[in-house]
Design a protein around this motif. Sequence first.
Motif, short mmCIF file in Angstrom:
data_model
loop_
_atom_site.label_atom_id
_atom_site.label_comp_id
_atom_site.label_asym_id
_atom_site.label_seq_id
_atom_site.Cartn_x
_atom_site.Cartn_y
_atom_site.Cartn_z
N ARG A 31 1.16 -1.29 0.06
CA ARG A 31 -0.04 0.30 0.47
C ARG A 31 1.12 1.16 0.14
NH1 ARG A 31 -4.63 -0.36 4.52
NH2 ARG A 31 -4.91 -2.39 3.13
N ILE A 32 0.66 2.40 -1.49
CA ILE A 32 1.99 3.01 -1.13
C ILE A 32 0.56 4.02 -1.49
CG2 ILE A 32 3.62 1.58 -1.76
CD1 ILE A 32 3.15 3.38 -5.73
N VAL A 33 1.71 5.72 -0.94
CA VAL A 33 1.20 7.13 -1.57
C VAL A 33 2.36 7.73 -2.21
CG1 VAL A 33 0.84 9.09 -0.25
CG2 VAL A 33 0.25 6.96 0.90
N ARG A 34 1.39 8.33 -3.36
CA ARG A 34 2.44 9.43 -4.09
C ARG A 34 1.67 10.71 -4.05
NH1 ARG A 34 3.56 5.99 -9.23
NH2 ARG A 34 1.76 5.50 -9.14
N PRO A 35 2.09 11.43 -4.64
CA PRO A 35 1.40 13.09 -4.76
C PRO A 35 0.95 12.25 -6.32
CG PRO A 35 3.88 13.07 -4.93
CD PRO A 35 3.82 11.45 -4.83
N GLU A 36 -0.76 12.91 -6.47
CA GLU A 36 -1.57 13.46 -7.04
C GLU A 36 -1.85 15.04 -6.86
OE1 GLU A 36 -2.85 13.57 -10.11
OE2 GLU A 36 -1.63 11.70 -10.22
N ALA A 37 -1.62 16.08 -8.00
CA ALA A 37 -1.81 17.42 -8.11
C ALA A 37 -3.28 17.29 -8.78
CB ALA A 37 -1.25 17.68 -8.89
N GLN A 38 -4.11 16.37 -9.04
CA GLN A 38 -5.59 16.52 -9.91
C GLN A 38 -6.49 15.77 -8.38
OE1 GLN A 38 -6.41 17.01 -12.34
NE2 GLN A 38 -4.60 16.49 -14.07
N ALA A 39 -6.41 15.49 -7.05
CA ALA A 39 -6.62 15.29 -6.05
C ALA A 39 -7.34 16.58 -5.38
CB ALA A 39 -5.77 14.13 -5.13
N LEU A 40 -8.31 17.37 -5.60
CA LEU A 40 -7.97 18.49 -4.38
C LEU A 40 -8.95 18.85 -3.96
CD1 LEU A 40 -8.68 20.87 -8.29
CD2 LEU A 40 -6.30 20.93 -6.98
N TRP A 41 -9.95 17.40 -3.72
CA TRP A 41 -10.47 17.36 -2.66
C TRP A 41 -9.53 16.95 -1.12
CZ3 TRP A 41 -11.09 15.06 -7.49
CH2 TRP A 41 -10.38 14.13 -8.09
N GLN A 42 -10.85 16.00 -0.42
CA GLN A 42 -10.79 16.16 0.68
C GLN A 42 -10.47 13.67 0.54
OE1 GLN A 42 -9.28 17.43 4.43
NE2 GLN A 42 -9.53 19.43 2.20
N LYS A 52 -1.10 3.35 7.35
CA LYS A 52 -1.37 2.13 7.56
C LYS A 52 -0.39 1.87 6.25
CE LYS A 52 -4.50 0.62 11.34
NZ LYS A 52 -5.03 0.07 11.56
N VAL A 53 0.52 2.24 6.28
CA VAL A 53 1.31 1.90 4.47
C VAL A 53 2.35 1.68 4.56
CG1 VAL A 53 -0.50 3.93 3.33
CG2 VAL A 53 1.90 4.93 4.37
N ASP A 54 2.86 1.15 3.02
CA ASP A 54 4.35 0.55 3.28
C ASP A 54 5.74 1.48 1.96
OD1 ASP A 54 3.77 -2.60 3.62
OD2 ASP A 54 2.00 -2.29 2.49
N GLU A 63 5.75 15.86 -12.03
CA GLU A 63 5.31 14.94 -12.64
C GLU A 63 7.08 14.42 -12.92
OE1 GLU A 63 3.42 11.22 -13.62
OE2 GLU A 63 3.07 13.05 -12.84
N ASP A 64 8.10 14.33 -13.08
CA ASP A 64 8.81 14.62 -12.89
C ASP A 64 10.03 14.80 -12.32
OD1 ASP A 64 8.12 13.19 -15.89
OD2 ASP A 64 8.51 15.24 -16.40
N GLY A 65 9.87 15.06 -11.37
CA GLY A 65 10.72 15.76 -10.37
C GLY A 65 11.44 14.03 -9.55
N ILE A 66 13.11 14.67 -8.98
CA ILE A 66 13.14 13.56 -8.49
C ILE A 66 13.08 13.64 -7.03
CG2 ILE A 66 15.54 12.50 -7.98
CD1 ILE A 66 16.70 13.20 -10.03
N GLY A 67 12.78 12.12 -6.07
CA GLY A 67 13.06 12.15 -4.95
C GLY A 67 12.71 10.61 -4.14
N ARG A 68 12.29 10.35 -3.16
CA ARG A 68 12.72 9.34 -2.81
C ARG A 68 11.75 8.52 -2.01
NH1 ARG A 68 13.66 9.66 2.69
NH2 ARG A 68 15.60 7.74 2.91
N TRP A 69 11.90 7.50 -1.48
CA TRP A 69 11.02 6.72 -0.71
C TRP A 69 10.88 6.33 0.55
CZ3 TRP A 69 6.53 5.17 -3.30
CH2 TRP A 69 6.48 4.97 -4.42
N ARG A 70 9.64 6.38 1.45
CA ARG A 70 9.94 6.31 2.76
C ARG A 70 9.60 5.15 3.66
NH1 ARG A 70 7.32 8.27 6.89
NH2 ARG A 70 6.03 8.98 5.11
N PHE A 71 9.87 4.08 3.89
CA PHE A 71 9.10 3.32 4.43
C PHE A 71 8.80 3.33 5.43
CE2 PHE A 71 11.98 2.14 0.70
CZ PHE A 71 11.29 1.66 -0.22
#
Length: 298
Positions: A31-42, A52-54, A63-71
């Motif tokens: 189960r993962i969480v990622r950014p999504e600019a289109q999700a304007l709602w709550q 409770k995510v992995d 969209e093309d930016g560099i980042g990292r994953w946190r577990f």
Amino acid sequence: MPVILESRGAGDFHLIDSGNALKLEQYGPYRIVRPEAQALWQPSLPPSVWEKVDAVFTGDTDEDGIGRWRFPKEAQGETWPLSLLGVDFLGRFTSFRHVGVFPEQIVHWEWMKQQVESADRPLKVLNLFGYTGVASLVAAAAGAEVTHVDASKKAIGWARENQALSRLERAPIRWICEDAMKFIQREERRGNHYDIILTDPPKFGRGPNGEVWHLFDHLPLMLDVCRELLSPRAVGLVLTAYSIRASFYSIHELMRETMRGAGGAVESGELVIRETGIDGGAVGRALSTSLFSRWVRE
């Protein structure tokens, strides 16, 4: 009116929830969480579910930016097995937020699979900007002869891993690591043709030899060349466009102009994914992911 092609998840994927410029997804066991600019709602689900995510992608939200994953729970391996439409492949936590597949495109892949399986001959499929090869493997598994083109050696290597995982080593797939524009222009000169062309260009990119791709500058020429590559009995040309500031009308009119005189029909609009909750059985909001335009022979 725009055509809305909707996915409610497939195989090992579904969209659990979205909101606050984030999306909560299920990819196989993770189960993962990622950014999504289109999700304007709550978000619809409580914070306890989101916590409770992995894996959580952090860093640049472009969209093309560099980042990292946190577990949050425990460190995870780089890859894990996934499956869509009977094709096995590897998910991977990349530094560009992607995990190796764009599941909203399954609506295109299902259409392609049906066309290949119902044809009275082996169809030739060209997959431009083919990334990790999931679409190419779906086409090959259905019986198509596939040419897969991507400028990234890493992506081609990943695609070959997926081919082995799917037990399709003997499938007729050509893996081409090359700039997409250079490749199709050479194919045009050679007089080669294809029955289905999939193209999923980035808004900006570079080829293996420093070639520069700008979607708004180069897309019209790319589609013109693709038109020339379509066989006399071609069944479809599919364009998907992510993260661009444009209306679907823009690519709709461009596709209509490109295919003028070819017969058939052009349909354009958006690809969306429907939230389906924790267990994948609910019916929630639709999250827009990209624009598309598709010419099909009626």
